[in-house]
Design a protein around this motif. Structure first.
Motif, PDB file in Angstrom:
ATOM      1  N   LEU A   1     -13.343  96.882   9.919  1.00 33.62           N
ATOM      2  CA  LEU A   1     -13.461  98.323   9.659  1.00 33.62           C
ATOM      3  C   LEU A   1     -13.599  98.587   8.162  1.00 33.62           C
ATOM      4  O   LEU A   1     -14.488  99.319   7.724  1.00 33.62           O
ATOM      5  N   ASP A   2     -12.709  97.978   7.392  1.00 32.36           N
ATOM      6  CA  ASP A   2     -12.789  98.146   5.940  1.00 32.36           C
ATOM      7  C   ASP A   2     -14.086  97.577   5.383  1.00 32.36           C
ATOM      8  O   ASP A   2     -14.687  98.137   4.466  1.00 32.36           O
ATOM      9  N   MET A   3     -14.518  96.445   5.953  1.00 29.79           N
ATOM     10  CA  MET A   3     -15.767  95.843   5.483  1.00 29.79           C
ATOM     11  C   MET A   3     -16.952  96.769   5.762  1.00 29.79           C
ATOM     12  O   MET A   3     -17.899  96.847   4.973  1.00 29.79           O
ATOM     13  N   GLY A   4     -16.907  97.471   6.900  1.00 30.21           N
ATOM     14  CA  GLY A   4     -17.951  98.459   7.188  1.00 30.21           C
ATOM     15  C   GLY A   4     -17.966  99.557   6.137  1.00 30.21           C
ATOM     16  O   GLY A   4     -19.031  99.944   5.628  1.00 30.21           O
ATOM     17  N   TYR A   5     -16.766 100.061   5.793  1.00 24.00           N
ATOM     18  CA  TYR A   5     -16.657 101.080   4.744  1.00 24.00           C
ATOM     19  C   TYR A   5     -17.213 100.556   3.423  1.00 24.00           C
ATOM     20  O   TYR A   5     -17.990 101.223   2.738  1.00 24.00           O
ATOM     21  N   ILE A   6     -16.782  99.360   3.056  1.00 26.94           N
ATOM     22  CA  ILE A   6     -17.193  98.781   1.775  1.00 26.94           C
ATOM     23  C   ILE A   6     -18.704  98.611   1.716  1.00 26.94           C
ATOM     24  O   ILE A   6     -19.353  98.933   0.707  1.00 26.94           O
ATOM     25  N   CYS A   7     -19.291  98.117   2.803  1.00 18.66           N
ATOM     26  CA  CYS A   7     -20.750  97.915   2.828  1.00 18.66           C
ATOM     27  C   CYS A   7     -21.495  99.228   2.639  1.00 18.66           C
ATOM     28  O   CYS A   7     -22.494  99.290   1.903  1.00 18.66           O
ATOM     29  N   VAL A   8     -21.030 100.284   3.299  1.00 21.62           N
ATOM     30  CA  VAL A   8     -21.708 101.582   3.162  1.00 21.62           C
ATOM     31  C   VAL A   8     -21.596 102.093   1.727  1.00 21.62           C
ATOM     32  O   VAL A   8     -22.583 102.555   1.138  1.00 21.62           O
ATOM     33  N   ARG A   9     -20.402 101.984   1.151  1.00 19.83           N
ATOM     34  CA  ARG A   9     -20.232 102.439  -0.243  1.00 19.83           C
ATOM     35  C   ARG A   9     -21.128 101.643  -1.189  1.00 19.83           C
ATOM     36  O   ARG A   9     -21.752 102.190  -2.094  1.00 19.83           O
ATOM     37  N   ARG A  10     -21.216 100.328  -0.981  1.00 20.49           N
ATOM     38  CA  ARG A  10     -21.981  99.462  -1.890  1.00 20.49           C
ATOM     39  C   ARG A  10     -23.475  99.715  -1.783  1.00 20.49           C
ATOM     40  O   ARG A  10     -24.185  99.697  -2.776  1.00 20.49           O
ATOM     41  N   ILE A  11     -23.986  99.931  -0.565  1.00 20.84           N
ATOM     42  CA  ILE A  11     -25.420 100.152  -0.441  1.00 20.84           C
ATOM     43  C   ILE A  11     -25.800 101.515  -1.009  1.00 20.84           C
ATOM     44  O   ILE A  11     -26.884 101.680  -1.591  1.00 20.84           O
ATOM     45  N   ILE A  12     -24.904 102.489  -0.904  1.00 18.70           N
ATOM     46  CA  ILE A  12     -25.181 103.794  -1.507  1.00 18.70           C
ATOM     47  C   ILE A  12     -25.229 103.669  -3.025  1.00 18.70           C
ATOM     48  O   ILE A  12     -26.092 104.265  -3.692  1.00 18.70           O
ATOM     49  N   SER A  13     -24.336 102.862  -3.588  1.00 17.89           N
ATOM     50  CA  SER A  13     -24.354 102.672  -5.039  1.00 17.89           C
ATOM     51  C   SER A  13     -25.643 101.987  -5.484  1.00 17.89           C
ATOM     52  O   SER A  13     -26.212 102.326  -6.529  1.00 17.89           O
ATOM     53  N   LEU A  14     -26.153 101.037  -4.678  1.00 15.11           N
ATOM     54  CA  LEU A  14     -27.433 100.396  -5.006  1.00 15.11           C
ATOM     55  C   LEU A  14     -28.577 101.403  -4.920  1.00 15.11           C
ATOM     56  O   LEU A  14     -29.489 101.395  -5.747  1.00 15.11           O
TER      57      LEU A  14
END
Length: 777
Positions: A260-273
């Motif tokens: 669940l946290d990894m899903g959150y982290i991935c979404v935040r990281r791709i938005i930053s990219l």
């Protein structure tokens, strides 16, 4: 954020619990961060086919599912989350660089793998430290020395790092490890054969370490079949801490990899990219979760927060403190922080309902209705999927045991036991209610799914109705919206062949809420790079969609996109299979109709040609009247049809054709022959059979009326010749000599005799014909 980004998530083995939990994390993050998400779903089944049906089923259709990833290029996504660690297992070509090149120009974040080229970012668990700690725990706390290890597949980063940590932990404590104690799994439950082999060879092993929880669950089943008690006879550990780990019997010792946290982290990281930030790698800390499967005790009555002294009133915050302790112990580790807080609120309320045990023990009464309502809210609400009923009951039991151990409550053991019994019944009733609701919904859904193919196939004759049919059923199956994209023609894709992603597809039908649209073939919107799927969404809300490629056998048909909850993902996989099967039949039907149309056209063409050939074979090309063959066929038909009838056969001959050819040329001779046919038609009418049976010979089949009717026809012919020559401006006469025979019809009539008799009369008539055809000027 000014722009709502559209994020593509490329996933393999979507039927695994690990992947579904990650999808839930992405789903929750997307809702909070106001982004569109499209899951490109690979539903890989090769390992299940292989486990149950043998080697001949090993590669069946998995390569077809991998086609779905290329459709990300037609969706115009702003960025990609690529779960390469799981999907890479099922790719035929293991070249990661080559796979990523498919999405060149699109920012991406890799999950469960590292980006060695530093083009995108990556999110990966601290596999090494997590596995090292759990093996170290088995060695130092439980004294394990003979280990079995079930790894993940080769060329997988998670698998290799966990195996490396396992080896290093044993080396640190000077424990030898024979490679024969190692087997390779594929992170799925289909690893029975490997587990059986290890347990057969080493029945006295004291620890079975697995590279993930799903394989550890299979070890549980194999141990149960051999009467080996997990946690007592053998220690078993996993990795991931999937949502069933705590409710397994005994609860599984594992390493928390919070999907669940990894899903959150991935979404935040791709938005930053997408916002232009530099790529970076993120290692998710791994935390060992010690439970009973390794031999440890999960929860002790002596571990609860101390109540301390009080004067008939509970200390402020005590229930919250107990609830906080219980929530950490009871709730699934990969639940999100907001779900943990909500669960803690429910626990606090449950504890507070029994405040009188502490403050007014003499008047305390158990409020069963309130208890049931509170537990129902806890078990069937938002927290329901993150809490096991068995684990909750274990926690409550430990808490009541804790109360019973306190001197001040020892005299209330009966009340506490009664409370535990009521709570137990409430939990069981809540679980049954939840199970019944899920079963009822599942039963309803499975009844509706076959209607998709039924309604589509019953409308194959009507293309618009055919593509409209699935949208009606999808509304009942809890979908918020759905979109069906079709290739102009099915594309054959065989195992081992190179797949080139289509440059475009067409939107054939969709629904959004109450609105439903099905396009006529000529009006279908074209989906291609630059005008992708998102561009046709009408309202301004965010969407979280799941996409399936549509195929049957070796043929790819298109793409199906649906807006659903992650829990309905496998249900929609079944829907996509129904649509795919219907498309297969529709294309066969369409090809059959095309072939039938072509066949009808060919038959019509052949008939027309046969008519022409028939005309050519039965009619004289120069005069347009019947030729000898045509005349004989129709005359014989007339003679044989009516045995009591009579008729007249008239034979005529053009007078002096040779003289016309010699004196006026062959063109004039042809004119004379054509004119002779017209004279016969003028004399006897269009309904009479008239034929040119030789160069200048003609015949007519005339109706019989009286004994003198034959001479009447001869006179009509002479009059027709006279009328023609009177009007003709030619320098020659066109005249015919004729003879006839009256005959009786019947099957025994000899036509040659009739013809011969008519010819004799013609011969006599020629004796009195004009001596020359030249007109005297």
């Amino acid at each position: 954020m000014n722009k709502r980004y559209t994020i593509g998530v490329i996933i393999g083995n979507a039927n695994s619990p690990h992947t579904r939990t990650f999808m839930r994390g992405v789903y929750d993050a997307a809702k909070k961060m106001n982004v569109n998400v499209i899951f490109f779903l690979g539903v890989h089944m090769a390992n299940y086919y292989h486990e149950y049906f043998g080697n001949d089923m090993e590669r069946r259709h998995d390569f077809q599912h991998n086609v779905v990833y290329d459709y990300a290029n037609l969706a115009d996504v702003d960025g990609l989350i690529i779960a390469y660690g799981s999907l890479g297992i099922f790719l035929e070509d293991k070249n990661k660089k080559k796979f990523l090149k498919r999405f060149e120009g699109i920012p991406f974040v890799l999950l469960e793998d590292r980006d060695e080229n530093r083009i995108g970012g990556s999110v990966i668990s601290d596999n090494y430290n997590g596995m090292f700690q759990i093996v170290e725990h088995l060695i130092t706390v439980h004294g394990c020395r003979e280990f079995l290890f079930l790894s993940g597949p080769k060329d997988n980063t998670d698998s290799e790092e966990r195996l490396s940590a396992f080896r290093d932990a044993l080396e640190k404590y000077n424990i030898p490890f024979d490679e024969d104690h190692l087997a390779e799994g594929d992170f799925s439950q289909c690893c029975n054969k490997q587990i059986r082999t290890l347990l057969d060879k080493y029945p006295h092993a004291d620890a079975f370490v697995c590279a993930n929880d799903v394989m550890a669950e299979t070890v549980y089943r194999e141990c149960a079949a051999r009467n080996i008690i997990v946690g007592k006879d053998i220690a078993v550990t996993g990795y991931d801490d999937w949502n069933m780990a705590e409710s397994m019997t005994p609860p599984l010792t594992t390493v928390l990899q919070n999907e669940l946290d990894m899903g959150y982290i991935c979404v935040r990281r791709i938005i930053s990219l997408c916002n232009g930030e530099e790529p970076s790698d993120y290692v998710v800390p791994a935390k060992v979760k010690i439970r009973a499967s390794c031999g440890c005790t999960m929860m002790s009555a002596y571990d609860f927060p101390k109540m301390g002294d009080y004067n008939h009133k509970i200390p402020d915050g005590y229930f919250t403190e107990v609830a906080d302790y219980l929530s950490k112990k009871l709730m699934v580790s990969n639940s999100s922080q907001d779900k943990r807080e909500l669960f803690k609120e429910h626990l606090t309320k449950l504890l507070d309902l029994n405040r009188d045990i502490y403050e007014a023990p003499d008047t305390y009464q158990i409020d069963k209705k309130e208890l049931m309502a509170c537990i129902n809210e806890m078990m069937t609400g938002e927290c329901g999927e993150y809490i096991s009923g068995a684990i909750l009951l274990e926690g409550i039991s430990a808490y009541i045991e804790h109360l019973s151990s306190l001197d001040k409550y020892k005299d209330r053991a009966d009340v506490l036991l009664e409370l535990l019994g009521i709570i137990s019944k409430c939990i069981q009733a809540s679980l049954l209610k939840k199970h019944d609701e899920e079963e009822a919904r599942y039963e309803q859904d499975t009844m509706f799914i076959p209607l998709i193919s039924r309604d589509m196939l019953s409308n194959m004759h009507d293309e618009k109705a055919f593509f409209e049919a699935p949208m009606k059923i999808l509304k009942v199956l809890h979908a918020k919206s759905a979109y069906l994209y079709i290739l102009d023609e099915p594309r054959k894709h065989c195992y081992g062949d190179k797949w080139d992603c289509p440059k475009e597809m067409k939107l054939v039908s969709y629904f959004e809420g109450e609105k439903s649209v099905t396009y006529e073939p000529k009006n279908r919107p074209v989906i291609k790079k630059g005008s992708g799927m998102i561009s046709y969404f009408e309202d301004g809300r965010e969407r979280i969609l799941t996409g399936f490629n549509l195929f049957q056998g070796m043929e790819q048909y298109g793409f199906f996109l649906v807006e659903i909850e992650p829990s309905d993902m496998l249900l929609m996989h079944l829907v996509s299979m129904q649509i795919s099967g219907s498309l297969s039949f529709f294309n066969m039907y369409r090809h059959q109709m095309q072939m039938q149309t072509q066949l009808e056209s060919l038959v019509e063409e052949v008939n027309e040609k046969n008519k022409i050939l028939g005309f050519i074979s039965k009619y004289d090309g120069m005069t347009g009247v019947l030729n000898r063959r045509g005349f004989l066929e129709k005359t014989m038909e007339y003679i044989h049809k009516d045995a009591n009838g009579r008729g007249i056969l008239l034979i005529a001959d053009l007078d002096h054709l040779k003289e016309i050819n010699d004196c006026f040329g062959h063109v004039a001779g042809d004119f004379a022959i054509q004119s002779a046919a017209r004279i016969l038609l003028a004399a006897f009418g269009e309904d009479v059979l008239i034929a040119r049976i030789g160069g200048d010979e003609f015949a007519a089949l005339l109706p019989y009326e009286s004994d003198l009717s034959g001479d009447i026809y001869i006179n009509s012919l002479r009059k027709a010749c006279a009328d023609f020559n009177r009007k003709s401006k030619k320098e020659f006469y066109v005249e015919l000599s004729a003879g006839y025979t009256i005959f009786n019809c019947g099957k025994d009539v000899d036509f040659k005799v009739i013809f011969s008799d008519s010819d004799k009369m013609l011969y006599e008539a020629k004796k009195i014909r004009r001596l020359s055809v030249k007109k005297m000027l």
